[in-house]
Write a protein that holds these residues in place. Structure first.
Motif, PDB file in Angstrom:
ATOM      1  N   THR A 194      54.456  -9.072 -23.961  1.00 41.35           N
ATOM      2  CA  THR A 194      55.864  -8.736 -24.181  1.00 41.35           C
ATOM      3  C   THR A 194      56.108  -7.300 -23.787  1.00 41.35           C
ATOM      4  O   THR A 194      55.171  -6.486 -23.684  1.00 41.35           O
TER       5      THR A 194
ATOM      6  N   GLN B 121      56.260  -6.734 -17.195  1.00 41.88           N
ATOM      7  CA  GLN B 121      56.865  -7.270 -18.416  1.00 41.88           C
ATOM      8  C   GLN B 121      58.386  -7.263 -18.347  1.00 41.88           C
ATOM      9  O   GLN B 121      59.046  -8.139 -18.901  1.00 41.88           O
ATOM     10  N   GLN B 122      58.960  -6.268 -17.661  1.00 36.99           N
ATOM     11  CA  GLN B 122      60.412  -6.270 -17.460  1.00 36.99           C
ATOM     12  C   GLN B 122      60.827  -7.458 -16.603  1.00 36.99           C
ATOM     13  O   GLN B 122      61.855  -8.100 -16.853  1.00 36.99           O
TER      14      GLN B 122
ATOM     15  N   GLU C 206      60.662 -10.455 -18.738  1.00 31.09           N
ATOM     16  CA  GLU C 206      61.818 -10.505 -19.629  1.00 31.09           C
ATOM     17  C   GLU C 206      63.046 -11.025 -18.884  1.00 31.09           C
ATOM     18  O   GLU C 206      63.852 -11.793 -19.414  1.00 31.09           O
TER      19      GLU C 206
ATOM     20  N   ARG D  14      62.675 -14.693 -18.679  1.00 31.47           N
ATOM     21  CA  ARG D  14      63.025 -15.312 -19.962  1.00 31.47           C
ATOM     22  C   ARG D  14      64.540 -15.437 -20.106  1.00 31.47           C
ATOM     23  O   ARG D  14      65.065 -16.480 -20.492  1.00 31.47           O
ATOM     24  N   ARG D  15      65.227 -14.334 -19.858  1.00 31.57           N
ATOM     25  CA  ARG D  15      66.686 -14.343 -20.023  1.00 31.57           C
ATOM     26  C   ARG D  15      67.346 -15.302 -19.024  1.00 31.57           C
ATOM     27  O   ARG D  15      68.318 -15.991 -19.348  1.00 31.57           O
TER      28      ARG D  15
ATOM     29  N   ASN E  82      59.749 -17.415 -25.738  1.00 31.79           N
ATOM     30  CA  ASN E  82      61.064 -16.949 -25.275  1.00 31.79           C
ATOM     31  C   ASN E  82      61.988 -16.902 -26.493  1.00 31.79           C
ATOM     32  O   ASN E  82      62.421 -17.932 -27.012  1.00 31.79           O
TER      33      ASN E  82
END
Length: 911
Positions: free
Chosen positions: A559, A644-645, A648, A651-652, A722
């Protein structure tokens, strides 16, 4: 019947006699209206008028002879109306008003009018035909009147496959002559010129009377005369046509041909009954053949699906982990292919299998056949059980794969960390045992001994500093064992070797200390600066080694918060570097001070600091290494932060799409449930609306494909959770499959309702009434009625099922029909099936038996020859293959039992 003999005698009425075309009144419909519009100008054609005179005269005489009289001249003998009224009495079997006496014109007109009034009373429209014209001997009008009588009493009632009159007679001729070469009946004129069609009609019904194979198409006169003579001699059909007239006329008169051919139809009326019976049997057999084909298709599809489930479940239940991440990732990719490629067609096959099963049962029910029972183990419930087992095996498989990959990733990280720390420790211990075993203190000077003691103290300090690393190595090895690392044996061996060596070093260290302490009294204090340097240099050196180890330490995060935590810790480490640099300068200053004192006092130092091997060069070299590793660590952390960004973002991105698709699927499921309960309009409208709705759902599939692509990117990035959505890809897939299955089942229910409605003749208004009644009592809109709700529905429809003994018995009877499995619920389809059985009629076994009996000539058995003669080839062979031999006392060789065959069709007994 009126006695019309002897013009001067009184009219006497006697008993009536039946005629060929007896029947009631009523309009003859559009066909008769068309036939009334006969082309009178054509009657002026001498050839046609001649044919009509001969044919109509013969036809009239074929009936008048039953009354003991006949006519010679058709336009003269009907002028007084007496024989005309007699003809009508004979062919109708009814009495006409009493004719008038006298030979005056008015008497003749009145008699003819009575005849015309009787014809009109039968629904016949007489166009421009008046009594005066008949009395005056108008040949054209007389022939027109006779043709009207022929149409009404000889042709009108002919019906074949819901066609009537002329078309029905033509279809009958086409069917009867279809097997004969050189015969092609398309009309009632030139198709009959060569005489083969007449001979074919006779041969089809009485093959012993005609040697059809000896007839030649190029000899029409012989053919015609042969048919006319055989018909007159053996069939009691008078000769109504002249062979030469037909052959020498370009287009024979249609009315004459029709009149003559109708006599054949009536002569063979008994055979017509057999044809009707054959048609019924063909219809029943066709239904049975189609149903058997559907049963075979169901069995094969069920077998294939169950075999696929049987092969797939062991694969999904195989939870044996692989040794490497690559092998587990390949299993994950195989599972993805299964979910995307292999399973969706099987979901459709399962849905189609249920639809085919329901459709087959509906067809069997509508045709009054017993319900289809699949082979053992192939029921829809068996397939559903197998499918549930499949989904049970599938459940958690993907989660297990991801957990295994995470475990293997953790194992690889720990194993690499173990190897790194073990290598550092082994490099440090290299030569330490030899050093501790060295007996140099025995020959050393006092100053040397003191130096050895201090050196040993520094070593003990160093040894204590390495204790933590040994404990870390042992802890990592223990964790690898607990996580079932595949190479645990080698890890344990190496760890045990390190621990054994560490214990040995401890023992050797203790022994050397004791040896040095024995001679400590003889030693002088050594250079405090060297000692201080050694004491400060050793921990600082260890700190740098630990710092280098940490800076090179591998890390694994999942994460953005975890990587930011590492970056924060690294920033804290960097903030300690200025203090460390000052400590380094202080340590180096001690070393310089020792050198300054030695030089100022002209002391010659013998080599390096006797208390430590950590030289200023080593300190500077390691410090420089730390300085190089810091930016590398910065770069690695920033790279991981970027990764990780990106994760992310994935995920979004997935959550954004899933939070749209998931509610959309749920909404559609609710809408389908509402539509299936609140259907409006005709069933066709409902079916069209549902299929449009289905297309809109299928058109939404690209959104699901996009979500699958995003999900694959997430899995390839090894993202395991998520927090931005509650929807997983598994939830979406299951919801999508349920949505497709639900809309397909709803469409199938409407199709089965249409099938039921059409087969049972239920009107749209009745269907709407049934639906309205059902929905009214379906209070919870669940699509099914409980017993009390169903009873209230029946009462509203007029059924006497009130709470008394008789009403309860009737209600229990009905419940056994609509809920044979005693589930306590009545579906709308079961309700419709019950109402259709109550309001319509279907073929029965008794009707089929009666039809076979007609074909068998009233015998209790039928032969293969009779079946092949009366039925189409494929259906005849179908019966022959399935009929058991007839065992009755009147049996003959080759006799077949059509009764047991017929009852078996309807499930009333086993063949």
């Amino acid at each position: 019947m009126v006695d019309y003999h002897a013009a001067n005698q009184s009219y006497q009425y006697g008993p009536t006699s039946a005629g060929n075309g007896a029947g009631g009144g009523g309009s003859m419909g559009d066909y008769m209206a068309q036939e009334d519009d006969w082309d009178r100008d054509l009657l002026l054609d001498p050839a046609w008028e001649k044919q009509q005179r001969k044919t109509f005269t013969a036809w009239c005489n074929s009936h008048l002879r039953k009354a003991g009289t006949q006519i010679e001249n058709i336009d003269e003998d009907f002028r007084d109306g007496l024989k005309l009224m007699l003809l009508l009495e004979v062919i109708s079997g009814e009495r006409l008003p009493k004719p008038e006496r006298g030979k005056m014109r008015v008497h003749k007109i009145n008699n003819v009018n009575k005849a015309l009034d009787f014809i009109a009373s039968k629904g016949v429209k007489l166009v421009s035909i008046g009594a005066e014209e008949i009395v005056d001997g108008n040949a054209k009008m007389t022939l027109g009147m006779i043709w009207t009588i022929i149409l009404r009493f000889a042709i009108q009632d002919i019906s074949v496959e819901e066609t009537s009159a002329k078309e029905g007679l033509l279809l009958w001729c086409q069917r009867k002559t279809a097997p004969y070469k050189n015969v092609n009946v398309q009309n009632f004129h030139i198709s009959w010129k060569d005489g083969l069609a007449f001979n074919a009609l006779i041969h089809r019904h009485r093959p012993e009377l005609i040697e059809y194979d000896k007839l030649r198409k190029d000899d029409p006169v012989t053919n015609l005369n042969n048919a006319f003579e055989v018909a007159e001699k053996y069939l009691d059909i008078p000769k109504m046509l002249d062979a030469e007239d037909i052959v020498n006329t370009a287009r024979p008169d249609e009315k004459a041909i029709m009149t003559y051919v109708s006599s054949f139809y009536h002569a063979f009326s008994g055979a017509q009954k057999a044809e009707t019976a054959a048609n019924r049997i063909c219809k029943v057999l066709a239904v049975n053949q189609e149903n058997e084909h559907l049963m075979e298709d169901y069995e094969k599809l069920a077998s294939d699906l169950l075999e696929w489930i049987r092969r797939t479940i062991p694969w999904l239940e195989d939870r044996v982990p692989q040794k490497t991440i690559q092998e587990m990732q390949q299993k994950l990719e195989d599972f993805r292919d299964y979910r995307r490629v292999h399973k969706p067609p099987k979901v459709q096959e399962k849905c189609q299998l249920e639809i085919n099963f329901n459709t087959l049962q509906t067809k069997l029910r509508l045709s009054n056949r017993p319900a289809f029972m699949p082979s053992e183990g192939k029921m829809v419930s068996d397939i559903n059980n197998g499918w549930q087992h499949l989904e049970q095996a599938e459940k958690g498989y993907e989660e297990w794969l991801l957990n295994e990959i995470r475990r293997l990733e953790r194992l690889d990280h720990l194993a690499e960390k173990f190897r790194q720390k073990a290598s550092i420790h082994e490099a440090w211990t290299d030569g330490k045992e030899a050093m501790l075993k060295h007996r140099d203190y025995e020959t050393a000077t006092l100053s040397d001994i003191k130096a050895l003691i201090r050196k040993h103290e520094a070593f003990e300090s160093d040894l204590a500093a390495h204790q933590d690393r040994v404990e870390q190595i042992a802890a990592i090895a223990q964790e690898l064992n607990e996580l079932d690392y595949y190479d645990s044996h080698n890890v344990n061996t190496r760890c045990q070797k390190i621990c054994d060596q560490w214990d040995a070093l401890g023992s050797l260290t203790h022994g050397r200390r004791e040896a040095l302490e024995k001679t400590e009294k003889q030693l002088e204090a050594i250079d405090q600066l060297h000692l201080e340097y050694a004491k400060r240099a050793a921990p600082f050196n260890n700190w740098m080694e630990s710092a280098m180890e940490d800076l090179q330490d591998m890390f694994i995060v999942h994460t953005i918060e975890e990587i930011e935590g590492l970056i924060s810790a690294h920033d804290q480490f960097k903030s300690t570097l200025p203090d460390a640099d000052r400590e380094r300068e202080a340590i180096l200053a001690i070393h310089k001070e020792a050198q300054r004192i030695a030089e100022s006092n002209h002391i010659k130092l013998s080599g390096s600091n006797p208390y430590t091997t950590v030289t200023p060069q080593i300190i500077n070299s390691k410090w420089e290494k730390v300085q190089q590793l810091v930016p590398k660590r910065d770069h690695a952390l920033l790279e991981e932060q970027s990764k990780q960004q990106s994760n992310e973002h994935l995920r979004r991105q997935f959550a954004s799409q899933a939070n749209v698709v998931g509610p959309w699927i749920q909404t559609k499921m609710e809408e389908i449930g509402r539509i299936s309960i609140e259907m409006n309009g005709t069933l066709e409208d409902q079916l069209s609306h549902l299929k449009q709705y289905e297309r809109s759902i299928v058109d939404y599939k690209p959104n699901l494909d996009l979500l699958e692509q995003q999900h694959q990117l997430i899995q390839e990035a090894l993202i395991f959770d998520n927090k931005h959505t509650n929807y997983t890809m598994e939830h979406i897939r299951v919801g999508w499959e349920q949505l497709l299955t639900t809309i397909a089942r709803t469409i199938n229910e409407v199709e089965n309702q249409i099938l039921t409605r059409d087969a049972k003749g239920i009107s749209q208004e009745q269907m709407q009434e049934f639906r309205a009644s059902f929905n009214h009592f379906d209070k919870d809109h669940g699509g099914a009625l409980g017993p009390e709700e169903f009873k209230a529905c029946l009462i509203s429809l007029g059924y006497d099922v009130e709470n008394d003994r008789q009403g309860d018995a009737e209600f229990n009877r009905i419940m056994s029909l609509v809920d044979p499995n005693h589930s306590g619920l009545v579906t709308f389809q079961a309700f419709i099936d019950f109402m259709s059985r109550e309001t319509t009629d279907t073929d029965t076994a008794d009707q089929v038996i009666a039809s076979f009996k007609v074909l068998a000539g009233d015998k209790n058995f039928i032969t293969a020859e009779e079946l092949r003669r009366e039925l189409p080839p494929d259906q005849a062979e179908y019966c022959i293959a399935r009929m058991a031999p007839y065992q009755g006392p009147d049996a003959v060789p080759g006799a077949l039992d059509y009764k047991s065959f017929s009852t078996a069709l309807y499930g009333e007994s086993d063949l």
